[in-house]
Design a protein around this motif. Structure first.
Motif, PDB file in Angstrom:
ATOM      1  N   PRO A 154       0.726  -1.039  -0.036  1.00 23.65           N
ATOM      2  CA  PRO A 154       0.344   0.094   0.414  1.00 23.65           C
ATOM      3  C   PRO A 154       1.013   1.355  -0.213  1.00 23.65           C
ATOM      4  O   PRO A 154       0.431   2.066  -0.445  1.00 23.65           O
ATOM      5  CB  PRO A 154      -0.914  -0.317   0.891  1.00 23.65           C
ATOM      6  N   ILE A 155       2.268   1.605   0.161  1.00 18.44           N
ATOM      7  CA  ILE A 155       2.833   2.347   0.629  1.00 18.44           C
ATOM      8  C   ILE A 155       3.395   3.005  -0.578  1.00 18.44           C
ATOM      9  O   ILE A 155       3.264   4.027  -1.455  1.00 18.44           O
ATOM     10  CB  ILE A 155       4.155   2.476   1.261  1.00 18.44           C
ATOM     11  N   ALA A 156       3.719   2.067  -1.149  1.00 22.30           N
ATOM     12  CA  ALA A 156       3.852   1.799  -2.959  1.00 22.30           C
ATOM     13  C   ALA A 156       2.980   2.529  -4.017  1.00 22.30           C
ATOM     14  O   ALA A 156       3.680   3.500  -4.771  1.00 22.30           O
ATOM     15  CB  ALA A 156       4.585   0.389  -3.880  1.00 22.30           C
ATOM     16  N   ASN A 157       1.781   1.586  -3.307  1.00 27.48           N
ATOM     17  CA  ASN A 157       1.123   2.330  -4.516  1.00 27.48           C
ATOM     18  C   ASN A 157       0.079   4.100  -3.815  1.00 27.48           C
ATOM     19  O   ASN A 157       0.107   4.136  -4.426  1.00 27.48           O
ATOM     20  CB  ASN A 157      -0.445   1.481  -3.898  1.00 27.48           C
ATOM     21  N   LEU A 182       8.579   3.352  -9.541  1.00 26.44           N
ATOM     22  CA  LEU A 182       9.222   3.153  -8.038  1.00 26.44           C
ATOM     23  C   LEU A 182       8.217   2.654  -7.450  1.00 26.44           C
ATOM     24  O   LEU A 182       8.874   2.386  -6.728  1.00 26.44           O
ATOM     25  CB  LEU A 182       8.648   4.700  -8.126  1.00 26.44           C
ATOM     26  N   GLY A 183       7.534   2.635  -7.557  1.00 26.65           N
ATOM     27  CA  GLY A 183       6.800   1.050  -6.814  1.00 26.65           C
ATOM     28  C   GLY A 183       6.706  -0.142  -6.536  1.00 26.65           C
ATOM     29  O   GLY A 183       7.266  -1.028  -5.757  1.00 26.65           O
ATOM     30  N   GLU A 184       7.166  -1.052  -7.882  1.00 30.60           N
ATOM     31  CA  GLU A 184       8.208  -2.106  -8.006  1.00 30.60           C
ATOM     32  C   GLU A 184       9.672  -1.965  -6.802  1.00 30.60           C
ATOM     33  O   GLU A 184       9.941  -2.669  -5.790  1.00 30.60           O
ATOM     34  CB  GLU A 184       8.314  -2.495  -9.019  1.00 30.60           C
ATOM     35  N   LEU A 185      10.145  -0.831  -7.254  1.00 28.59           N
ATOM     36  CA  LEU A 185      11.624  -0.640  -6.613  1.00 28.59           C
ATOM     37  C   LEU A 185      11.440   0.068  -5.191  1.00 28.59           C
ATOM     38  O   LEU A 185      12.005  -0.742  -4.547  1.00 28.59           O
ATOM     39  CB  LEU A 185      12.374   0.657  -7.540  1.00 28.59           C
ATOM     40  N   PHE A 186      10.165   0.468  -4.907  1.00 25.93           N
ATOM     41  CA  PHE A 186      10.658   0.412  -3.601  1.00 25.93           C
ATOM     42  C   PHE A 186       9.942  -0.951  -2.622  1.00 25.93           C
ATOM     43  O   PHE A 186      10.913  -1.362  -1.715  1.00 25.93           O
ATOM     44  CB  PHE A 186       8.905   2.010  -2.943  1.00 25.93           C
ATOM     45  N   VAL A 187       9.114  -1.997  -3.823  1.00 25.62           N
ATOM     46  CA  VAL A 187       8.726  -3.388  -3.188  1.00 25.62           C
ATOM     47  C   VAL A 187      10.086  -4.051  -3.217  1.00 25.62           C
ATOM     48  O   VAL A 187      10.287  -4.698  -1.876  1.00 25.62           O
ATOM     49  CB  VAL A 187       7.722  -4.173  -3.765  1.00 25.62           C
TER      50      VAL A 187
END
Length: 169
Positions: free
Chosen positions: A19-22, A81-86
């Motif tokens: 959810p943070i990535a979203n 960016l979201g995938e990189l965060f995860v």
């Protein structure tokens, strides 16, 4: 006991980071300067991927590649960016687990080394005691040879007085 808690914590962290990535994806498109940055990153990524695909499939690489429109670029960059965060969170969890396991193994190895040193010390102490006892036996044998059989008997009775009572030293 600690291992299941750590594993559960890692799983919870991975679950929370989605959810943070979203949220990061959503916020990425709203700030103008950040939006420009991610659009340029997305365009560069698009250029790179397209050229790699052309090389893999054997197509010409000198063809001009059309840039993505701004909305597609923002969406692509936000997804990246979201995938990189995860991926970063998952990678950090793996690194943490490996380090924790490594520290645990190091502690076990240190205990093994200490136990081995203690056994070596006991062996050395026993070897010294054996040498000391061998020396005493040699001294007794030497005395027995020097005095004969009566000397050995006299040696055994050396702890009693002439009236037959034991001496207490």
């Amino acid at each position: 006991m600690i291992l299941p808690v750590v594993k559960l914590g890692t799983l919870a962290l991975k679950t929370i980071c989605k959810p943070i990535a979203n949220r990061l994806k959503k916020e990425a498109g709203l700030h103008p300067k950040f939006r420009q940055l991610i659009v340029s990153i997305a365009q560069a990524n698009h250029q790179f991927q397209t050229q790699m695909q052309r090389r893999i499939y054997g197509h010409a690489t000198n063809v001009k590649i059309r840039p993505l429109n701004e909305e597609k670029a923002v969406q692509a960059a936000a997804d990246l960016l979201g995938e990189l965060f995860v991926f970063t969170v998952a990678g950090a969890a793996v690194i943490f687990e490996v380090q924790r396991s490594s520290r645990s193994e190091a502690r076990k190895e240190e205990l093994r080394i200490q136990e081995l040193q203690a056994m070596k010390q006991r062996d050395e102490d026993l070897a010294r005691e054996i040498e000391h006892l061998k020396q005493k036996i040699e001294d007794v044998e030497h005395l027995a040879k020097g005095r004969g059989l009566s000397g050995l008997l006299h040696f055994r009775n050396a702890h009693t007085t002439e009236d037959g009572k034991e001496k207490h030293s």
